[in-house]
Motif scaffolding. Structure first.
Motif, PDB file in Angstrom:
ATOM      1  N   CYS A 194       0.877  -1.175   0.000  1.00 61.51           N
ATOM      2  CA  CYS A 194       0.000   0.000   0.000  1.00 61.51           C
ATOM      3  C   CYS A 194       0.924   1.239   0.000  1.00 61.51           C
ATOM      4  N   GLY A 195       1.421   1.585  -1.134  1.00 61.90           N
ATOM      5  CA  GLY A 195       2.359   2.699  -1.200  1.00 61.90           C
ATOM      6  C   GLY A 195       3.783   2.184  -1.018  1.00 61.90           C
ATOM      7  N   GLU A 196       4.655   3.124  -0.608  1.00 60.95           N
ATOM      8  CA  GLU A 196       6.070   2.776  -0.521  1.00 60.95           C
ATOM      9  C   GLU A 196       6.433   2.125   0.809  1.00 60.95           C
ATOM     10  N   ASP A 197       5.777   2.483   1.933  1.00 60.58           N
ATOM     11  CA  ASP A 197       6.179   2.001   3.247  1.00 60.58           C
ATOM     12  C   ASP A 197       5.099   1.174   3.958  1.00 60.58           C
ATOM     13  N   LYS A 198       3.995   0.901   3.320  1.00 59.51           N
ATOM     14  CA  LYS A 198       2.916   0.132   3.949  1.00 59.51           C
ATOM     15  C   LYS A 198       2.650  -1.125   3.132  1.00 59.51           C
ATOM     16  N   ILE A 199       2.098  -2.144   3.836  1.00 59.65           N
ATOM     17  CA  ILE A 199       1.737  -3.404   3.187  1.00 59.65           C
ATOM     18  C   ILE A 199       0.504  -3.996   3.896  1.00 59.65           C
ATOM     19  N   TYR A 200      -0.406  -4.519   3.091  1.00 55.05           N
ATOM     20  CA  TYR A 200      -1.603  -5.191   3.642  1.00 55.05           C
ATOM     21  C   TYR A 200      -1.240  -6.670   3.820  1.00 55.05           C
ATOM     22  N   TYR A 201      -0.831  -7.022   5.039  1.00 56.50           N
ATOM     23  CA  TYR A 201      -0.234  -8.329   5.272  1.00 56.50           C
ATOM     24  C   TYR A 201      -1.259  -9.467   5.327  1.00 56.50           C
ATOM     25  N   LEU A 202      -2.549  -9.156   5.426  1.00 57.04           N
ATOM     26  CA  LEU A 202      -3.548 -10.229   5.528  1.00 57.04           C
ATOM     27  C   LEU A 202      -3.609 -11.053   4.255  1.00 57.04           C
ATOM     28  N   ASP A 203      -3.534 -10.377   3.082  1.00 58.05           N
ATOM     29  CA  ASP A 203      -3.521 -11.136   1.841  1.00 58.05           C
ATOM     30  C   ASP A 203      -2.241 -11.937   1.703  1.00 58.05           C
ATOM     31  N   PHE A 204      -1.155 -11.390   2.250  1.00 59.28           N
ATOM     32  CA  PHE A 204       0.103 -12.137   2.208  1.00 59.28           C
ATOM     33  C   PHE A 204       0.016 -13.413   3.075  1.00 59.28           C
ATOM     34  N   LEU A 205      -0.649 -13.299   4.224  1.00 56.37           N
ATOM     35  CA  LEU A 205      -0.777 -14.465   5.104  1.00 56.37           C
ATOM     36  C   LEU A 205      -1.663 -15.554   4.518  1.00 56.37           C
ATOM     37  N   ARG A 206      -2.435 -15.213   3.480  1.00 59.60           N
ATOM     38  CA  ARG A 206      -3.278 -16.241   2.859  1.00 59.60           C
ATOM     39  C   ARG A 206      -2.436 -17.300   2.161  1.00 59.60           C
ATOM     40  N   ALA A 207      -1.200 -16.979   1.903  1.00 60.76           N
ATOM     41  CA  ALA A 207      -0.306 -17.969   1.291  1.00 60.76           C
ATOM     42  C   ALA A 207       0.171 -18.994   2.311  1.00 60.76           C
ATOM     43  N   PHE A 208      -0.084 -18.745   3.605  1.00 57.77           N
ATOM     44  CA  PHE A 208       0.291 -19.667   4.670  1.00 57.77           C
ATOM     45  C   PHE A 208      -1.001 -20.186   5.336  1.00 57.77           C
ATOM     46  N   PRO A 209      -1.632 -21.164   4.766  1.00 54.20           N
ATOM     47  CA  PRO A 209      -2.931 -21.633   5.323  1.00 54.20           C
ATOM     48  C   PRO A 209      -2.739 -22.223   6.719  1.00 54.20           C
ATOM     49  N   ALA A 210      -3.524 -21.716   7.636  1.00 53.65           N
ATOM     50  CA  ALA A 210      -3.505 -22.204   9.032  1.00 53.65           C
ATOM     51  C   ALA A 210      -4.849 -21.872   9.655  1.00 53.65           C
ATOM     52  N   CYS A 211      -5.000 -22.252  10.912  1.00 53.17           N
ATOM     53  CA  CYS A 211      -6.250 -21.891  11.617  1.00 53.17           C
ATOM     54  C   CYS A 211      -6.310 -20.380  11.741  1.00 53.17           C
ATOM     55  N   ASP A 212      -7.370 -19.760  11.229  1.00 46.22           N
ATOM     56  CA  ASP A 212      -7.495 -18.317  11.167  1.00 46.22           C
ATOM     57  C   ASP A 212      -7.738 -17.768  12.556  1.00 46.22           C
ATOM     58  N   LEU A 213      -6.756 -17.053  13.088  1.00 49.60           N
ATOM     59  CA  LEU A 213      -6.893 -16.472  14.419  1.00 49.60           C
ATOM     60  C   LEU A 213      -7.163 -14.984  14.371  1.00 49.60           C
ATOM     61  N   HIS A 214      -7.438 -14.462  13.185  1.00 46.31           N
ATOM     62  CA  HIS A 214      -7.729 -13.035  13.087  1.00 46.31           C
ATOM     63  C   HIS A 214      -9.027 -12.743  13.820  1.00 46.31           C
ATOM     64  N   PRO A 215      -9.118 -11.687  14.594  1.00 44.63           N
ATOM     65  CA  PRO A 215     -10.340 -11.396  15.362  1.00 44.63           C
ATOM     66  C   PRO A 215     -11.540 -11.140  14.498  1.00 44.63           C
ATOM     67  N   GLU A 216     -11.371 -10.842  13.242  1.00 47.49           N
ATOM     68  CA  GLU A 216     -12.521 -10.561  12.403  1.00 47.49           C
ATOM     69  C   GLU A 216     -13.028 -11.795  11.682  1.00 47.49           C
ATOM     70  N   VAL A 217     -12.311 -12.905  11.823  1.00 51.40           N
ATOM     71  CA  VAL A 217     -12.692 -14.126  11.097  1.00 51.40           C
ATOM     72  C   VAL A 217     -13.454 -15.027  12.053  1.00 51.40           C
ATOM     73  N   ALA A 218     -14.456 -15.758  11.544  1.00 50.40           N
ATOM     74  CA  ALA A 218     -15.370 -16.516  12.406  1.00 50.40           C
ATOM     75  C   ALA A 218     -14.806 -17.840  12.870  1.00 50.40           C
ATOM     76  N   THR A 219     -13.911 -18.421  12.051  1.00 53.54           N
ATOM     77  CA  THR A 219     -13.393 -19.744  12.418  1.00 53.54           C
ATOM     78  C   THR A 219     -12.440 -19.610  13.579  1.00 53.54           C
ATOM     79  N   GLN A 220     -12.594 -20.483  14.630  1.00 51.28           N
ATOM     80  CA  GLN A 220     -11.828 -20.356  15.858  1.00 51.28           C
ATOM     81  C   GLN A 220     -11.185 -21.693  16.188  1.00 51.28           C
ATOM     82  N   ASP A 221     -10.239 -21.602  17.070  1.00 49.14           N
ATOM     83  CA  ASP A 221      -9.532 -22.809  17.492  1.00 49.14           C
ATOM     84  C   ASP A 221     -10.418 -23.649  18.416  1.00 49.14           C
ATOM     85  N   GLN A 222     -10.443 -24.958  18.214  1.00 53.86           N
ATOM     86  CA  GLN A 222     -11.250 -25.852  19.046  1.00 53.86           C
ATOM     87  C   GLN A 222     -10.459 -26.248  20.293  1.00 53.86           C
ATOM     88  N   GLN A 223     -11.254 -26.524  21.329  1.00 55.52           N
ATOM     89  CA  GLN A 223     -10.624 -26.938  22.579  1.00 55.52           C
ATOM     90  C   GLN A 223     -10.166 -28.382  22.462  1.00 55.52           C
TER      91      GLN A 223
END
Length: 674
Positions: free
Chosen positions: A645-674
């Motif tokens: 996003c410009g010269e000094d910023k980056i939207y890292y969420l799309d970058f993290l999509r290349a590393f599939p894992a359990c989504d722990l982002h607070p805005e995402v609905a899928t959560q870790d199971q006990q």
């Protein structure tokens, strides 16, 4: 059957014998003069000419003669006898008219069920009794005309103590030693007859017997009276010869007042003695004989022995003579000589005490029959019952001790109700309907400690049991051990008491609401999409404010995503190209097995404190270097350029999509199971 006369006798009527028997056993020829003849025929019975075949009676010719003598073949046949019987001599002026012969009726048919009955008695000596010397026993002699048999019957007398009934079985009774038997011609009234050594005196006969004997030309003797047994006469109850006084008659009292009983309800107060009680009783007064009975009244679980009668039915003395203190009452019963006055119906009244055998009974009520009797007999109308029931003791309130915090409140409360506590009942229907239904929320701690503010928790609410569990996802290198924070339990709201407890429910879990769990305060900042779907399907069960807060939260998330996606520069490429590039990067990163996708996600999310999804490039490359992410690879470098996003910023969420894992982002609905 005829035989030749004895030699030397003239062959004249009256000088011939027809009952000769020749001692030629087995000889088929008729007897002759040869051999030694002998006189004395003893058998004169006739053979039976009636028979039954297939249930029908028919007549047959005799096979032997009188006395069992053999019939020879030269006798007439049945056809010849029938012809001779129907033959009529012819006269000059026509055949003679005769009456038809009468039918032949055998004796056992003519005299069937015809019995001669004679009344008789005999005397029996009683040598071993001082009260009687002889006994007169009445019998009945029966003579059967069909076969000349006889029997002797003695009618049964109740409580006689003798073996009565059939004294002589039915048979032909011998008359003497010459082989003769008794015949009905030998029986008459007013005569003695001996059967087997016992002599019977015939005194009378029945009308049929009298008519039969007179028809046969027998003159009957006059009847005699049947004598009575002298011992039986002495046992008869003599007729009362005295006159009952007119002033009082016990029999009249019994006949008038039989089965009429006065019933009084009384109590015996024994509270003055140690362990004494105030016990209830029922007093029965029998009007038929002026007797009194006292019965106990038992109640369920009263702890007393089940003895229903306190005083058995008897006449109770009211006033005794002067020597009542010296009278041995424990040995002898009280008689009329020791009693001056007995208890009567006048001595019982409602509201008064009565002393019965040394025990005071207070009569407080009576039944309706007793009221009517006293009203008609004595004119008493005051039957106001006395209230004797005591006020029940005040109930001691049950004080429930305060909740100690161990276990569920319902389980701990059972220890106060029973010595052996039982588990509280569960709502089985609710458990079946809401099985496997869980509402999940994202919560954060409300604390002044800045380190605890970064911690994220997953609050799960189980609809089947109304329990809450809290789980903290593990964050690498955070210094905090994650995992299970609170096991399944029901959480009470602040201010709840043991008597009035209120638990947290789905209605209390609104976005931004504060939940206090055992001294820790949590703020709800997110929720699962299932929570919104469940509340919308059951909107009538939840407050509108809670449902609206969830709708606003998910709407705001959608707006932020759209704004972030529009702010990402794509360098002339479409979103589809970005997805294809991410897929290619994932294929290349498969060979880098040392990468831990979960740790990468946790590190980036922890650095993004405000949760905007945008990070400085310097910090971004520093994290990638620490996590050994191959940023120098061609595809990875191209993906970093697309997410910038410009010269000094980056939207890292799309970058993290290349590393599939359990989504722990607070805005995402899928959560870790006990």
């Amino acid at each position: 059957m005829s035989s030749e006369p004895l030699p030397g006798l003239p062959f004249l009527p009256g000088y011939s014998f027809r009952d000769l028997l020749v001692s030629l056993p087995g000889s088929p020829s008729p007897p002759s003069h040869r051999g030694s003849p002998k006189l004395g025929k003893t058998s004169f019975h006739r053979s039976q000419t009636l028979g039954y075949k297939n249930g029908f009676a028919f007549s047959r010719l005799p096979t032997v003669g009188i006395g069992g003598e053999r019939l020879y073949a030269n006798q007439l046949s049945e056809a010849e006898l029938e012809e001779l019987a129907n033959h009529r001599p012819m006269l000059t002026y026509g055949p003679e008219k005769r009456a038809p012969p009468s039918d032949f009726i055998p004796a056992h048919v003519a005299f069937d069920k015809k019995i001669l009955k004679f009344d008789a008695y005999f005397q029996e000596d009683v040598p071993l009794s001082t009260e009687e010397h002889y006994r007169v026993r009445q019998v009945g002699i029966y003579y059967y005309l069909e076969d000349d048999s006889m029997t002797v019957m003695e009618p049964a007398v109740k409580n006689s103590g003798l073996l009565q009934g059939k004294l002589l079985r039915r048979h032909r009774v011998p008359k003497n030693d010459q082989g003769e038997h008794y015949h009905w011609k030998d029986l008459n009234r007013g005569m003695n007859i001996t059967f087997y050594g016992r002599t019977y005196r015939i005194v009378d006969c029945d009308p049929f017997t009298q008519e039969f004997l007179e028809s046969q030309g027998i003159e009957l003797n006059p009847p005699e009276k049947m004598p009575f047994d002298p011992y039986t006469e002495t046992r008869k109850v003599p007729v009362r010869k005295y006159v009952t006084p007119s002033d009082f008659d016990q029999l009249k009292q019994f006949l008038i007042y039989d089965k009429q009983v006065l019933r009084f309800y009384a109590t015996w107060d024994d509270t003055k003695n140690m362990f004494g009680e105030n016990l209830p009783y029922i007093i029965h007064y029998y009007l038929a004989d002026d007797t009194v009975e006292v019965r106990e009244v038992h109640e369920k679980n009263d702890g007393r022995d089940p003895f229903p009668v306190l005083i058995k039915r008897q006449r109770l003395p009211k006033t005794l003579v002067d020597n009542k203190n010296t009278f041995p009452s424990c040995v002898l019963e009280i008689s009329d000589q020791e009693v001056l006055e007995w208890y009567t119906a006048k001595d019982f009244a409602v509201g008064k005490s009565t002393n019965l055998l040394g025990r005071n009974f207070f009569i407080y009520d009576c039944d309706e029959f007793t009221r009517n009797f006293y009203r008609d007999k004595f004119g008493i109308t005051d039957f106001q019952p006395v209230e004797i029931k005591k006020k029940p003791p005040e109930e001691v309130p049950q004080v429930i001790p305060p909740y100690n915090g161990f276990g569920f409140l319902e389980d701990s409360l059972q220890n106060c109700f029973s010595l052996f506590p039982k588990p509280p009942k569960k709502d089985i229907v609710k458990m079946l309907e809401n099985a496997h239904k869980v509402l999940r929320y994202l919560v954060v701690l409300e604390t002044p400690n800045p380190e605890d503010r970064k911690r994220r928790f997953i609050l799960s609410y189980f609809l089947s049991t109304d329990m809450i569990s809290i789980y903290e996802p593990r964050v690498r290198n955070s210094g905090i051990i994650g995992g299970k924070y609170l096991r399944k339990t029901r959480v009470a709201k602040p201010g709840s008491t043991a008597d009035n407890v209120t638990y947290y429910g789905p209605s209390d879990f609104a976005i931004g609401a504060t939940i206090e769990v055992f001294g820790h305060r949590f703020v709800i900042v997110g929720a699962d999409e299932f929570v919104l779907k469940y509340m919308e399907s059951n909107a009538e069960r939840f407050p509108p404010a809670t449902l609206q807060s969830l709708r606003d939260h998910f709407h705001q998330q959608q707006v932020v995503k759209e704004a972030d996606s529009s702010a990402i520069p794509t360098l002339g490429t479409s979103r589809q190209d970005l997805d294809e590039l991410i897929a290619q990067v994932q294929g290349e990163l498969i060979h880098h097995k040392y990468l831990n996708n979960r740790d990468i996600w946790e590190a980036f999310l922890q650095c993004d404190k405000d949760g905007s999804g945008i990070m400085d490039k310097a910090k971004f490359f520093s994290l990638c270097e620490n996590l050994s992410v191959p940023t120098s690879a061609t595809l990875v470098n191209k993906l970093i350029e697309l997410c910038s996003c410009g010269e000094d910023k980056i939207y890292y969420l799309d970058f993290l999509r290349a590393f599939p894992a359990c989504d722990l982002h607070p805005e995402v609905a899928t959560q870790d199971q006990q």
